[in-house]
Scaffold this motif. Structure first.
Motif, PDB file in Angstrom:
ATOM      1  N   LEU A  33       1.243  -1.229  -0.557  1.00  0.00           N
ATOM      2  CA  LEU A  33      -0.114   0.039   0.103  1.00  0.00           C
ATOM      3  C   LEU A  33       0.358   1.097  -0.267  1.00  0.00           C
ATOM      4  N   SER A  34       2.382   1.675  -0.223  1.00  0.00           N
ATOM      5  CA  SER A  34       3.213   2.094  -0.398  1.00  0.00           C
ATOM      6  C   SER A  34       2.945   3.279  -1.290  1.00  0.00           C
ATOM      7  N   ALA A  35       3.194   4.112  -1.714  1.00  0.00           N
ATOM      8  CA  ALA A  35       2.492   4.852  -2.616  1.00  0.00           C
ATOM      9  C   ALA A  35       2.815   6.427  -3.048  1.00  0.00           C
ATOM     10  N   SER A  36       4.302   6.494  -2.122  1.00  0.00           N
ATOM     11  CA  SER A  36       4.301   8.362  -2.095  1.00  0.00           C
ATOM     12  C   SER A  36       6.325   7.579  -2.188  1.00  0.00           C
ATOM     13  N   PRO A  37       6.318   7.268  -3.059  1.00  0.00           N
ATOM     14  CA  PRO A  37       8.313   7.373  -3.370  1.00  0.00           C
ATOM     15  C   PRO A  37       9.219   8.552  -3.056  1.00  0.00           C
ATOM     16  N   GLU A  38      10.127   8.060  -2.467  1.00  0.00           N
ATOM     17  CA  GLU A  38      10.920   9.340  -2.412  1.00  0.00           C
ATOM     18  C   GLU A  38      12.479   9.304  -1.821  1.00  0.00           C
ATOM     19  N   ARG A  39      13.416   9.621  -2.706  1.00  0.00           N
ATOM     20  CA  ARG A  39      14.680   9.237  -2.215  1.00  0.00           C
ATOM     21  C   ARG A  39      15.043  10.684  -0.973  1.00  0.00           C
ATOM     22  N   ILE A  40      15.865   9.954  -0.142  1.00  0.00           N
ATOM     23  CA  ILE A  40      16.087  10.754   1.113  1.00  0.00           C
ATOM     24  C   ILE A  40      17.680   9.835   1.586  1.00  0.00           C
TER      25      ILE A  40
END
Length: 399
Positions: A181-188
């Motif tokens: 259910l993850s749907a907010s990808p981002e690189r940190i």
């Protein structure tokens, strides 16, 4: 050790009471966080039981009334979403769990003001802003609530033990839903996440809290200890992705009376105009039904640390072989369970839909959202306008 064997229900059905909470940030037509007050069209945020605010004045929260089926729940969400779009004038709902990049200075992010009668709510948000920062509080998501029919339980003690065991099982295996259910990808810091909100950078207590799940009273006592030590202000600050709701469990004063379980996992999904794939409502419900029938076992501090680590791993874009083994095993267990319980076809369909996203990683929500944002950096605003048009245009219908 447990003094009593946790109560388990003998028969599973799709019956029960459903609820949904969905948070969205309001943005202006340029994609900047809206600094306008909570719209007058929705009345007093303190007394409106269906449309209120969460942390920020700019963060609108939809709360469905109790529904008795997934279909009814989804109908309530669509009805309230249309009401919100009608009342926010030219503003839009930000479609991602991750806040937009166009944010004001942190001290300019407005904290929700609940007025004189709601001073406790406002004060709590001021406390959170000082402890965690305002930007982190802007991450939005969807909370799925479910309670089993009362007639399943011979008494309140059995009900309490049942829900406590259910929450422990749901937390133990939550990596399954976190990944799907993850749907907010981002690189940190050079690390790609499927969901920042669900990762180590998301909602976490500054000091970990490990409740005692051995009995309802021990659970409450362990939370009271965390409050007395100043780790959390109250159980409402227990930042866990699965929580037990009910008097006693939430106020630490009254006799324990479990009422429902709350899944705080699903990201906002911009690929669907309601903010969530309807299939995922069935998937979450199926997951809870399975957890309710899973074998009871201790959920010690070490077990909780292991579950936390696996949940954190599930929020990463990378997938290890050991993680794949666990995911495949859980898919198989859920399919066997679904068929053994003769649940409606919608549940197996939802599971098959999720498995297809798991098998072909390019079909996962996070991968699709990442691909769209990479192809078109303004995709989020396109989704936001598309969602609003779908609800307000008489020629189109929301999915």
């Amino acid at each position: 050790m447990r003094n009593k064997k946790p109560f388990t229900i003998t028969q599973v059905s799709a019956d029960g009471r459903f609820g949904l909470e969905r948070e969205n940030l309001r943005v202006d037509p340029r994609g900047t966080l809206a600094l306008t007050p909570h719209p007058l069209a929705f009345g007093d945020k303190l007394t409106n039981s269906e449309i209120t605010t969460d942390f920020s004045e700019s963060q609108i929260e939809l709360v469905t009334p109790v529904a008795h089926s997934v279909q009814e729940l989804f109908a309530h969400e669509k009805r309230l979403t249309k009401t919100i779009y009608t009342g926010i004038n030219d503003e839009l709902l930000w479609p991602l769990s991750t806040p937009p990049s166009l944010l004001p200075a942190e001290d300019q992010i407005p904290i929700a003001d609940f007025g004189r009668k709601g001073q406790d709510k406002t004060g709590y948000r001021v406390y959170l802003s000082k402890k965690y920062g305002r930007i982190k509080q802007l991450y939005c998501g969807i909370h799925f609530n479910f309670s089993f029919p009362d007639h399943l339980f011979p008494n309140q003690d059995a009900c309490n033990r049942f829900y406590l065991n259910l929450v422990a099982n749901a937390l133990r295996h939550r990596y399954f839903l976190v990944h799907l259910l993850s749907a907010s990808p981002e690189r940190i810091e050079s690390i790609p996440y499927r969901s920042v909100r669900l990762s180590t950078h998301g909602y976490k207590n500054l000091e970990p809290v490990y409740p005692d799940y051995s009995s309802p009273q021990n659970y409450i006592d362990s939370l009271r200890d965390a409050v007395e030590r100043g780790v959390i202000e109250s159980p409402r600050e227990l930042y866990q992705l699965v929580r037990i709701k009910g008097t006693g469990f939430e106020d630490l004063v009254n006799a324990p009376k479990a009422g429902r379980i709350e899944l705080r996992i699903a990201d906002l999904n911009p690929l669907f105009r309601a903010g969530i794939n309807p299939n995922d409502l069935y998937l979450m419900h199926l997951y809870l039904l399975w957890c309710a029938q899973s074998d009871a076992s201790e959920f010690t501090r070490e077990d909780q640390k292991e579950a936390n680590a696996r949940s954190d791993e599930a929020a990463l874009c990378t997938v290890t072989d050991s993680f794949s083994v666990k995911m495949n095993a859980l898919f198989d267990a859920l399919l066997t369970f679904t068929r053994s319980q003769s649940l409606p076809a919608a549940y197996e369909s939802a599971l098959n839909d999720a498995r297809a996203r798991w098998i072909d990683r390019s079909k996962s929500y996070a991968a699709r959202v990442h691909s769209e944002l990479k192809r078109e950096p303004s995709a989020a605003m396109h989704w936001a306008r598309q969602m609003k048009n779908a609800y307000l245009s008489p020629c189109r219908s929301a999915h």
